[in-house]
Scaffold this motif. Structure first.
Motif, PDB file in Angstrom:
ATOM      1  N   ASN A  15      39.126  46.529  43.318  1.00 30.90           N
ATOM      2  CA  ASN A  15      40.026  45.942  42.343  1.00 30.90           C
ATOM      3  C   ASN A  15      39.219  45.507  41.124  1.00 30.90           C
ATOM      4  O   ASN A  15      37.991  45.477  41.161  1.00 30.90           O
ATOM      5  CB  ASN A  15      40.750  44.740  42.951  1.00 30.90           C
ATOM      6  CG  ASN A  15      42.126  44.521  42.364  1.00 30.90           C
ATOM      7  OD1 ASN A  15      42.450  45.043  41.298  1.00 30.90           O
ATOM      8  ND2 ASN A  15      42.955  43.761  43.060  1.00 30.90           N
ATOM      9  N   PHE A  16      39.883  45.188  40.044  1.00 32.65           N
ATOM     10  CA  PHE A  16      39.178  44.637  38.891  1.00 32.65           C
ATOM     11  C   PHE A  16      38.745  43.204  39.187  1.00 32.65           C
ATOM     12  O   PHE A  16      39.325  42.522  40.036  1.00 32.65           O
ATOM     13  CB  PHE A  16      40.057  44.686  37.637  1.00 32.65           C
ATOM     14  CG  PHE A  16      41.324  43.880  37.733  1.00 32.65           C
ATOM     15  CD1 PHE A  16      41.355  42.534  37.397  1.00 32.65           C
ATOM     16  CD2 PHE A  16      42.505  44.475  38.163  1.00 32.65           C
ATOM     17  CE1 PHE A  16      42.525  41.784  37.502  1.00 32.65           C
ATOM     18  CE2 PHE A  16      43.677  43.740  38.256  1.00 32.65           C
ATOM     19  CZ  PHE A  16      43.688  42.393  37.936  1.00 32.65           C
ATOM     20  N   PRO A  48      38.617  39.906  43.017  1.00 37.52           N
ATOM     21  CA  PRO A  48      37.356  39.176  42.890  1.00 37.52           C
ATOM     22  C   PRO A  48      37.450  38.195  41.723  1.00 37.52           C
ATOM     23  O   PRO A  48      37.825  38.584  40.613  1.00 37.52           O
ATOM     24  CB  PRO A  48      36.332  40.283  42.605  1.00 37.52           C
ATOM     25  CG  PRO A  48      36.958  41.531  43.135  1.00 37.52           C
ATOM     26  CD  PRO A  48      38.429  41.369  42.923  1.00 37.52           C
ATOM     27  N   PHE A  49      37.099  36.941  41.960  1.00 44.29           N
ATOM     28  CA  PHE A  49      37.359  35.877  40.989  1.00 44.29           C
ATOM     29  C   PHE A  49      36.117  35.042  40.737  1.00 44.29           C
ATOM     30  O   PHE A  49      35.441  34.609  41.668  1.00 44.29           O
ATOM     31  CB  PHE A  49      38.499  35.001  41.515  1.00 44.29           C
ATOM     32  CG  PHE A  49      38.714  33.721  40.761  1.00 44.29           C
ATOM     33  CD1 PHE A  49      38.768  33.695  39.372  1.00 44.29           C
ATOM     34  CD2 PHE A  49      38.879  32.521  41.451  1.00 44.29           C
ATOM     35  CE1 PHE A  49      38.967  32.500  38.681  1.00 44.29           C
ATOM     36  CE2 PHE A  49      39.085  31.326  40.774  1.00 44.29           C
ATOM     37  CZ  PHE A  49      39.116  31.315  39.382  1.00 44.29           C
ATOM     38  N   ILE A  50      35.826  34.830  39.453  1.00 44.40           N
ATOM     39  CA  ILE A  50      34.767  33.922  39.019  1.00 44.40           C
ATOM     40  C   ILE A  50      35.420  32.869  38.129  1.00 44.40           C
ATOM     41  O   ILE A  50      36.063  33.210  37.127  1.00 44.40           O
ATOM     42  CB  ILE A  50      33.673  34.666  38.234  1.00 44.40           C
ATOM     43  CG1 ILE A  50      33.080  35.814  39.066  1.00 44.40           C
ATOM     44  CG2 ILE A  50      32.568  33.697  37.800  1.00 44.40           C
ATOM     45  CD1 ILE A  50      32.166  36.741  38.277  1.00 44.40           C
ATOM     46  N   PHE A  51      35.262  31.620  38.480  1.00 42.13           N
ATOM     47  CA  PHE A  51      35.876  30.543  37.692  1.00 42.13           C
ATOM     48  C   PHE A  51      35.004  30.218  36.496  1.00 42.13           C
ATOM     49  O   PHE A  51      33.795  30.073  36.616  1.00 42.13           O
ATOM     50  CB  PHE A  51      36.062  29.293  38.545  1.00 42.13           C
ATOM     51  CG  PHE A  51      36.723  28.163  37.802  1.00 42.13           C
ATOM     52  CD1 PHE A  51      38.071  28.218  37.483  1.00 42.13           C
ATOM     53  CD2 PHE A  51      35.989  27.053  37.414  1.00 42.13           C
ATOM     54  CE1 PHE A  51      38.683  27.182  36.782  1.00 42.13           C
ATOM     55  CE2 PHE A  51      36.586  26.008  36.721  1.00 42.13           C
ATOM     56  CZ  PHE A  51      37.934  26.076  36.406  1.00 42.13           C
ATOM     57  N   LYS A  52      35.637  30.113  35.310  1.00 40.94           N
ATOM     58  CA  LYS A  52      34.878  29.822  34.098  1.00 40.94           C
ATOM     59  C   LYS A  52      35.303  28.500  33.482  1.00 40.94           C
ATOM     60  O   LYS A  52      36.433  28.043  33.616  1.00 40.94           O
ATOM     61  CB  LYS A  52      35.029  30.945  33.068  1.00 40.94           C
ATOM     62  CG  LYS A  52      36.392  31.152  32.432  1.00 40.94           C
ATOM     63  CD  LYS A  52      36.689  30.333  31.204  1.00 40.94           C
ATOM     64  CE  LYS A  52      35.553  30.373  30.206  1.00 40.94           C
ATOM     65  NZ  LYS A  52      35.815  29.354  29.101  1.00 40.94           N
ATOM     66  N   GLY A  53      34.323  27.902  32.813  1.00 39.29           N
ATOM     67  CA  GLY A  53      34.576  26.694  32.045  1.00 39.29           C
ATOM     68  C   GLY A  53      33.323  26.365  31.252  1.00 39.29           C
ATOM     69  O   GLY A  53      32.218  26.383  31.797  1.00 39.29           O
ATOM     70  N   SER A  54      33.478  26.104  29.971  1.00 32.05           N
ATOM     71  CA  SER A  54      32.332  25.697  29.165  1.00 32.05           C
ATOM     72  C   SER A  54      32.024  24.232  29.446  1.00 32.05           C
ATOM     73  O   SER A  54      32.929  23.403  29.468  1.00 32.05           O
ATOM     74  CB  SER A  54      32.626  25.875  27.672  1.00 32.05           C
ATOM     75  OG  SER A  54      32.831  27.237  27.353  1.00 32.05           O
ATOM     76  N   TYR A  55      30.752  23.916  29.655  1.00 34.18           N
ATOM     77  CA  TYR A  55      30.418  22.501  29.863  1.00 34.18           C
ATOM     78  C   TYR A  55      30.270  21.783  28.528  1.00 34.18           C
ATOM     79  O   TYR A  55      30.348  20.558  28.454  1.00 34.18           O
ATOM     80  CB  TYR A  55      29.174  22.338  30.730  1.00 34.18           C
ATOM     81  CG  TYR A  55      27.864  22.739  30.115  1.00 34.18           C
ATOM     82  CD1 TYR A  55      27.073  21.790  29.476  1.00 34.18           C
ATOM     83  CD2 TYR A  55      27.395  24.047  30.198  1.00 34.18           C
ATOM     84  CE1 TYR A  55      25.847  22.135  28.931  1.00 34.18           C
ATOM     85  CE2 TYR A  55      26.171  24.400  29.655  1.00 34.18           C
ATOM     86  CZ  TYR A  55      25.404  23.449  29.020  1.00 34.18           C
ATOM     87  OH  TYR A  55      24.194  23.795  28.475  1.00 34.18           O
TER      88      TYR A  55
END
Length: 270
Positions: A15-16, A48-55
């Motif tokens: 999957n993407f 497939p999941f990667i959680f993002k967030g700018s610190y």
């Protein structure tokens, strides 16, 4: 190359990949709620999941723009979310010194688009051993990104991916050239498409970046149909109240429907 990212699931399903989360860490409660909501959907669809967030946000038009709640506090929140939900975390870095600091808290380091040519930053990020996501500068041709990729690889790190976020067209518009996807894939790195920043309207007269979120689905569908390895997007329960990039975020209650459609397109082209 994504196999090197700890805690990432479902890669075997072809999957993407999804990188998603808020623009910036606004606080522990809301950031955790966003992560949990996205994870519920990606687990259901086996994405497939990667959680993002700018610190922190280093690139702001105005001096009074929100930049973050504090570096260590935000990084610790991201680390806690990764441990709580057993998911990989990505955040962006802005200086060589930040690379070693952020690497203690997250799984993937992101090079912002405006910094994608910065040699010292790319080398320092590479030497952490983390997977590196390079945002293609909106001022670069897709062919030019191979040099950024090579800087990482020649520094001893083959775990690199690229995210296209469009190209500048005139003063206040960005366009997406889907030819960029296969061109950049030819350099031996997975290629994602950023479907929210690609819709930015930068350099507005009021110093606040605008956007066109109604086109998010269109950009995402076209990206998957063109063979992108993944989707990058920013999402928030109430984008208009978000402290950064609210004008081009996806409302989180629309994410399930969008991802369902993208999964169907991915299956069709496979």
């Amino acid at each position: 190359m994504l196999n090197n990212i700890k805690k990432i699931k479902y890669l075997e399903n072809n999957n993407f990949c999804l990188i998603a989360g808020p623009c910036v860490v606004e606080g522990e409660k809301i950031t955790k709620e966003i992560a949990e909501k996205i994870l519920t959907i990606t687990d259901k669809l086996q994405i497939p999941f990667i959680f993002k967030g700018s610190y922190k946000k280093a690139n702001r038009s105005r001096l009074d723009s929100f930049t973050g709640i504090g570096d260590v506090e935000a990084l610790q929140i991201l680390k806690n979310i990764g441990e709580c939900f057993n998911i990989p975390i990505i955040t962006d870095i802005h200086t060589p010194q930040e690379s070693s600091i952020a690497a203690k808290y997250v799984d993937v380091l992101q090079i912002p688009a405006f910094l994608s040519r910065q040699t010292d930053l790319l080398i320092a990020a590479a030497k952490t051993g983390k997977t590196i996501n390079i945002k293609k500068g909106q001022f670069l041709s897709p062919e030019s990104i191979q040099h950024a990729i090579n800087k990482v690889k020649e520094s001893g790190n083959n775990n690199v991916m690229v995210t296209d976020r469009g190209s500048m067209f005139g003063y206040q518009d960005i366009i997406v050239d889907y030819r960029s996807i296969p061109i950049m894939q030819s350099f031996g790195a997975p290629v994602l498409i950023d479907v929210t920043h690609s819709l930015q309207k930068p350099n507005q007269h009021n110093g606040i970046t605008g956007g066109n979120p109604k086109m998010i689905e269109t950009i995402a569908k076209a990206g998957i149909a063109a063979g992108a390895d993944g989707i990058f997007l920013e999402t928030h329960p109430k984008p208009k109240q978000a402290k950064s990039d609210g004008e081009n975020m996806l409302e989180i209650n629309k994410l399930d429907d969008l991802l369902n459609k993208l999964v169907k397109i991915r299956k069709a082209i496979n």
